[in-house]
Motif scaffolding. Sequence first.
Motif, PDB file in Angstrom:
ATOM      1  N   VAL A 137       0.855  -1.184   0.000  1.00 52.18           N
ATOM      2  CA  VAL A 137       0.000   0.000   0.000  1.00 52.18           C
ATOM      3  C   VAL A 137       0.895   1.239   0.000  1.00 52.18           C
ATOM      4  O   VAL A 137       1.827   1.339   0.808  1.00 52.18           O
ATOM      5  CB  VAL A 137      -0.930   0.009   1.240  1.00 52.18           C
ATOM      6  N   ALA A 138       0.595   2.170  -0.892  1.00 52.29           N
ATOM      7  CA  ALA A 138       1.342   3.428  -0.950  1.00 52.29           C
ATOM      8  C   ALA A 138       1.170   4.180   0.369  1.00 52.29           C
ATOM      9  O   ALA A 138       0.080   4.178   0.962  1.00 52.29           O
ATOM     10  CB  ALA A 138       0.853   4.287  -2.109  1.00 52.29           C
ATOM     11  N   VAL A 142      -2.464   4.668   2.935  1.00 55.41           N
ATOM     12  CA  VAL A 142      -2.682   3.885   4.156  1.00 55.41           C
ATOM     13  C   VAL A 142      -3.823   4.469   4.993  1.00 55.41           C
ATOM     14  O   VAL A 142      -4.713   3.746   5.439  1.00 55.41           O
ATOM     15  CB  VAL A 142      -1.387   3.777   4.991  1.00 55.41           C
ATOM     16  N   GLY A 143      -3.822   5.776   5.201  1.00 59.04           N
ATOM     17  CA  GLY A 143      -4.830   6.405   6.052  1.00 59.04           C
ATOM     18  C   GLY A 143      -6.249   6.302   5.534  1.00 59.04           C
ATOM     19  O   GLY A 143      -7.201   6.470   6.299  1.00 59.04           O
ATOM     20  N   ALA A 144      -6.433   5.987   4.264  1.00 61.29           N
ATOM     21  CA  ALA A 144      -7.777   5.869   3.686  1.00 61.29           C
ATOM     22  C   ALA A 144      -8.389   4.490   3.931  1.00 61.29           C
ATOM     23  O   ALA A 144      -9.584   4.295   3.702  1.00 61.29           O
ATOM     24  CB  ALA A 144      -7.721   6.157   2.187  1.00 61.29           C
ATOM     25  N   LEU A 145      -7.584   3.545   4.400  1.00 66.41           N
ATOM     26  CA  LEU A 145      -8.076   2.187   4.664  1.00 66.41           C
ATOM     27  C   LEU A 145      -8.719   2.109   6.044  1.00 66.41           C
ATOM     28  O   LEU A 145      -8.378   2.889   6.941  1.00 66.41           O
ATOM     29  CB  LEU A 145      -6.917   1.194   4.602  1.00 66.41           C
ATOM     30  N   PRO A 146      -9.619   1.134   6.249  1.00 67.77           N
ATOM     31  CA  PRO A 146     -10.131   0.895   7.602  1.00 67.77           C
ATOM     32  C   PRO A 146      -9.028   0.205   8.416  1.00 67.77           C
ATOM     33  O   PRO A 146      -8.848  -1.007   8.334  1.00 67.77           O
ATOM     34  CB  PRO A 146     -11.338  -0.016   7.385  1.00 67.77           C
ATOM     35  N   LEU A 147      -8.277   0.990   9.158  1.00 66.22           N
ATOM     36  CA  LEU A 147      -7.106   0.492   9.878  1.00 66.22           C
ATOM     37  C   LEU A 147      -7.473  -0.097  11.233  1.00 66.22           C
ATOM     38  O   LEU A 147      -8.430   0.335  11.878  1.00 66.22           O
ATOM     39  CB  LEU A 147      -6.092   1.620  10.082  1.00 66.22           C
ATOM     40  N   HIS A 148      -6.653  -1.053  11.668  1.00 69.37           N
ATOM     41  CA  HIS A 148      -6.725  -1.584  13.026  1.00 69.37           C
ATOM     42  C   HIS A 148      -6.591  -0.384  13.975  1.00 69.37           C
ATOM     43  O   HIS A 148      -5.771   0.502  13.733  1.00 69.37           O
ATOM     44  CB  HIS A 148      -5.577  -2.580  13.226  1.00 69.37           C
ATOM     45  N   PRO A 149      -7.386  -0.322  15.040  1.00 65.37           N
ATOM     46  CA  PRO A 149      -7.324   0.840  15.942  1.00 65.37           C
ATOM     47  C   PRO A 149      -5.920   1.159  16.461  1.00 65.37           C
ATOM     48  O   PRO A 149      -5.571   2.326  16.617  1.00 65.37           O
ATOM     49  CB  PRO A 149      -8.254   0.458  17.094  1.00 65.37           C
ATOM     50  N   GLY A 150      -5.103   0.141  16.705  1.00 57.94           N
ATOM     51  CA  GLY A 150      -3.738   0.387  17.171  1.00 57.94           C
ATOM     52  C   GLY A 150      -2.888   1.086  16.127  1.00 57.94           C
ATOM     53  O   GLY A 150      -1.978   1.849  16.466  1.00 57.94           O
ATOM     54  N   LEU A 151      -3.160   0.836  14.863  1.00 57.81           N
ATOM     55  CA  LEU A 151      -2.408   1.479  13.788  1.00 57.81           C
ATOM     56  C   LEU A 151      -2.921   2.883  13.517  1.00 57.81           C
ATOM     57  O   LEU A 151      -2.135   3.773  13.189  1.00 57.81           O
ATOM     58  CB  LEU A 151      -2.457   0.620  12.516  1.00 57.81           C
ATOM     59  N   VAL A 152      -4.208   3.093  13.692  1.00 57.17           N
ATOM     60  CA  VAL A 152      -4.775   4.430  13.484  1.00 57.17           C
ATOM     61  C   VAL A 152      -4.041   5.464  14.334  1.00 57.17           C
ATOM     62  O   VAL A 152      -3.613   6.508  13.845  1.00 57.17           O
ATOM     63  CB  VAL A 152      -6.287   4.468  13.825  1.00 57.17           C
ATOM     64  N   GLY A 153      -3.863   5.158  15.609  1.00 60.92           N
ATOM     65  CA  GLY A 153      -3.269   6.110  16.539  1.00 60.92           C
ATOM     66  C   GLY A 153      -1.777   6.302  16.385  1.00 60.92           C
ATOM     67  O   GLY A 153      -1.230   7.276  16.912  1.00 60.92           O
ATOM     68  N   THR A 154      -1.124   5.414  15.665  1.00 64.69           N
ATOM     69  CA  THR A 154       0.333   5.503  15.556  1.00 64.69           C
ATOM     70  C   THR A 154       0.818   5.748  14.129  1.00 64.69           C
ATOM     71  O   THR A 154       2.014   5.956  13.923  1.00 64.69           O
ATOM     72  CB  THR A 154       1.000   4.211  16.078  1.00 64.69           C
TER      73      THR A 154
END
Length: 171
Positions: A137-138, A142-154
């Motif tokens: 993923v470019a 990345v930020g446009a994907l439904p991310l795991h909550p732990g990854l969202v914050g970091t």
Amino acid sequence: MGDGDGWVTAAGGVRRWGRHGAAGLLLVNDGSGDDGAEGPAGSRVLLQLRAGWTHLGGTWGLPGGAVDSHEDADAGALREAHEETGLDPAAVEVLGRRVTADLGVWRYTVVLGRRRRGAPPQAPHAATAESDDVRWVALDDVGALPLHPGLVGTWAGLRAWVERSTSAPPA
């Protein structure tokens, strides 16, 4: 199953997977295109879509999981990434590590890596039922994907780390 598999309960009843903590591999492309990740070095990262049946399924995150008692974070992240994506741990050059969550009784460590110079090309894929997909993923996407909550914050800090650490070609 390793001896790290199992839930830990931290203060406030927060539950996390990994009796000895957990680790994930933040693998960046090396710019060669040999692994299916086209573009300049460091411009794409390998992400895993967690299977719908898993905890927080349907979210994108780093390949990884529970660390066993005899492993450090690097070994745990590389083993788990191998199990989930088929990547050869010997083909990964570890660039660094960063603890992104520390609950006292449990911590999550992100291990940053890229393909080791001279290592054969790898073709990451969803190697177990724990993954619905694995793809490059470019960084911008990345930020446009439904991310795991732990990854969202970091993610913002991890992205900056990737950009700083991969601006030079592999040695």
